[in-house]
Motif scaffolding. Structure first.
Motif, PDB file in Angstrom:
ATOM      1  N   UNK A  16     -11.259  28.651  -7.076  1.00  0.00           N
ATOM      2  CA  UNK A  16     -12.416  28.648  -6.174  1.00  0.00           C
ATOM      3  C   UNK A  16     -13.477  29.587  -6.718  1.00  0.00           C
ATOM      4  N   UNK A  17     -14.636  29.037  -7.074  1.00  0.00           N
ATOM      5  CA  UNK A  17     -15.722  29.851  -7.619  1.00  0.00           C
ATOM      6  C   UNK A  17     -16.202  30.827  -6.548  1.00  0.00           C
ATOM      7  N   UNK A  18     -16.274  32.126  -6.854  1.00  0.00           N
ATOM      8  CA  UNK A  18     -16.792  33.094  -5.881  1.00  0.00           C
ATOM      9  C   UNK A  18     -18.178  32.682  -5.387  1.00  0.00           C
ATOM     10  N   UNK A  19     -18.428  32.886  -4.116  1.00  0.00           N
ATOM     11  CA  UNK A  19     -19.676  32.441  -3.501  1.00  0.00           C
ATOM     12  C   UNK A  19     -20.914  32.971  -4.212  1.00  0.00           C
ATOM     13  N   UNK A  20     -20.901  34.244  -4.602  1.00  0.00           N
ATOM     14  CA  UNK A  20     -22.065  34.828  -5.265  1.00  0.00           C
ATOM     15  C   UNK A  20     -22.357  34.121  -6.587  1.00  0.00           C
ATOM     16  N   UNK A  21     -21.307  33.828  -7.361  1.00  0.00           N
ATOM     17  CA  UNK A  21     -21.497  33.141  -8.640  1.00  0.00           C
ATOM     18  C   UNK A  21     -21.983  31.713  -8.430  1.00  0.00           C
ATOM     19  N   UNK A  22     -21.400  31.048  -7.442  1.00  0.00           N
ATOM     20  CA  UNK A  22     -21.801  29.672  -7.163  1.00  0.00           C
ATOM     21  C   UNK A  22     -23.283  29.606  -6.799  1.00  0.00           C
ATOM     22  N   UNK A  23     -23.762  30.609  -6.063  1.00  0.00           N
ATOM     23  CA  UNK A  23     -25.165  30.629  -5.649  1.00  0.00           C
ATOM     24  C   UNK A  23     -26.090  30.836  -6.841  1.00  0.00           C
ATOM     25  N   UNK A  24     -25.689  31.719  -7.779  1.00  0.00           N
ATOM     26  CA  UNK A  24     -26.515  31.997  -8.952  1.00  0.00           C
ATOM     27  C   UNK A  24     -26.707  30.745  -9.791  1.00  0.00           C
ATOM     28  N   UNK A  25     -25.631  30.010 -10.026  1.00  0.00           N
ATOM     29  CA  UNK A  25     -25.740  28.835 -10.893  1.00  0.00           C
ATOM     30  C   UNK A  25     -26.152  27.569 -10.135  1.00  0.00           C
ATOM     31  N   UNK A  26     -26.384  27.689  -8.818  1.00  0.00           N
ATOM     32  CA  UNK A  26     -26.847  26.531  -8.059  1.00  0.00           C
ATOM     33  C   UNK A  26     -28.316  26.264  -8.352  1.00  0.00           C
ATOM     34  N   UNK A  27     -29.004  27.286  -8.923  1.00  0.00           N
ATOM     35  CA  UNK A  27     -30.395  27.103  -9.295  1.00  0.00           C
ATOM     36  C   UNK A  27     -31.368  27.617  -8.261  1.00  0.00           C
TER      37      UNK A  27
END
Length: 294
Positions: A283-294
Motif C-alpha cells: 500500500x503506497x503511503x498516502x503522502x507519496x501517492x499524493x506527490x506522484x498524483x500530479x
C-alpha cells in the motif's frame, strides 16, 4: 516525514492523584476508572529510562516542549509511541543549543527508525518521528542521549512496529536499503528554489545524488530473482539514465526535458508488483501517492 522534538528535563515529577469517594455500593464504572488511574500512575517512568522497543504514552499531547515522565505500557496494548532507537551526542562542556542538537536528531533519528522498521510502507497511517533530547539543565548533569520514537498524535498503535524475522530476508533487506536511499536522496537534496532557473546548480546536484543512489539500488537488486523485480530493475535503469542527463544538463530547458521522465520514473506505484513478489507491504503511503498524483 515530519520530525518534531520533545526535550527532557530534570524537574521533579508531581503526580496529582484524585481520590474518588464512592457514595454507593456497586458503582462499577467509578471503580474501574479508579483502577485505570492507579495503573497509569504505577506505570509512570522517567523519560530518561526509555530504551529501544519500549512502548509508551506521553503525559500530554506529543508536541514541542519539555517532558519529565511517560507511561510505559505493554506493546500489545494500545499506545501512542514506541522507542525505535537511541544515540549519544559527542561529549562537550558547553550546551550546544537546541537548534544544533535538533539538526543532529533530524538526521540520525530517521536512520535509527529505518533500522527498526525498514519497510516504511508497513507503518500505520499517521506515524511520525519524534525525539527526546537533552535540555540545558540535563546537559549540565551529563545527559547526552537522544531517544528516537515513532509516535501517533491521533489515535493509537497496537503491537510493536519493529520488523520481525520475515523482514530480514536478504532480498528484502537489499531492496529496502536501496529503495529507501533513493527516496532519501531525492528529498534531502531538494533545493529551496521553486524554479530550476533560480538554482540550476542545486537541481543538478540533486539529480546527481539521485542517480548515484539509483546506481547503488540497481547494484543491490542484480542478484534478486523474480519476474516483477526484473521488470522494475529494467525500468529503474532507464530512470537512472534520465537522472544522469538531468545532472549534466547544459541549461534549464535541457534539465526540464530530462527531469520529467526522471521524476515519474520514481513513482512508487510502479514498485507495487515487485514489492508483492518480495513479500513486502504493497500500500503506497498516502503522502507519496499524493506527490506522484500530479
Amino acid at each position: 516525514m515530519a520530525v518534531r522534538s520533545l526535550s527532557r528535563s530534570l524537574r521533579g515529577i508531581s503526580a496529582l492523584v484524585a481520590l474518588l469517594a464512592v457514595g454507593a455500593v456497586g458503582c462499577s464504572e467509578v471503580v474501574e476508572d479508579a483502577k485505570d488511574g492507579a495503573k497509569k500512575v504505577a506505570r509512570q517512568r522517567s523519560v530518561f529510562s526509555l530504551n529501544p522497543g519500549d512502548c509508551y504514552n506521553p503525559n500530554g499531547k506529543a508536541t514541542e516542549g519539555e517532558a519529565v515522565a511517560i507511561e510505559i505500557v505493554p506493546c500489545a496494548e494500545p499506545h501512542q509511541a514506541e522507542v525505535v532507537g537511541e544515540f549519544t551526542l559527542d561529549e562537550g562542556k558547553a550546551f550546544p543549543g537546541n537548534d544544533a542538537i535538533w539538526a543532529i536528531a533530524d538526521e540520525r533519528c530517521p536512520a535509527e527508525a529505518q533500522k527498526f522498521s525498514p519497510d516504511t510502507w508497513a507503518l500505520p497511517k499517521g506515524v511520525e518521528i519524534f525525539y527526546y533530547t537533552p535540555t540545558t539543565e540535563s546537559w549540565a548533569t551529563g545527559d547526552r542521549a537522544v531517544s528516537c520514537s515513532y509516535t501517533k498524535e491521533t489515535g493509537t498503535i497496537t503491537g510493536s512496529l519493529k520488523a520481525g524475522p520475515e523482514a530480514s530476508k536478504p532480498e528484502q533487506t537489499a531492496y529496502l536499503k536501496g529503495a529507501n536511499a533513493v527516496y532519501e536522496a531525492l528529498w534531502t537534496t531538494q533545493p529551496e528554489a521553486e524554479n530550476v532557473e533560480d538554482d540550476l546548480d542545486g537541481y543538478k546536484a540533486q539529480a546527481k545524488a539521485v542517480a548515484a543512489a539509483l546506481d547503488a539500488h540497481l547494484e543491490g537488486m542484480k542478484d534478486i530473482e523474480g519476474v516483477e523485480t526484473g521488470k522494475l530493475r529494467a525500468k529503474l535503469e532507464k530512470t537512472a539514465g534520465h537522472w544522469k542527463k538531468a545532472a549534466n544538463a547544459a541549461d534549464s530547458d535541457a534539465f526540464y526535458v530530462a527531469y520529467d521522465p526522471a521524476f515519474t520514473g520514481l513513482d512508487p506505484k510502479a514498485t507495487v508488483a515487485a514489492r508483492k513478489e518480495l513479500g513486502l507491504a504493497t500500500t503506497v503511503p498516502a503522502d507519496d501517492a499524493e506527490v506522484w498524483a500530479g
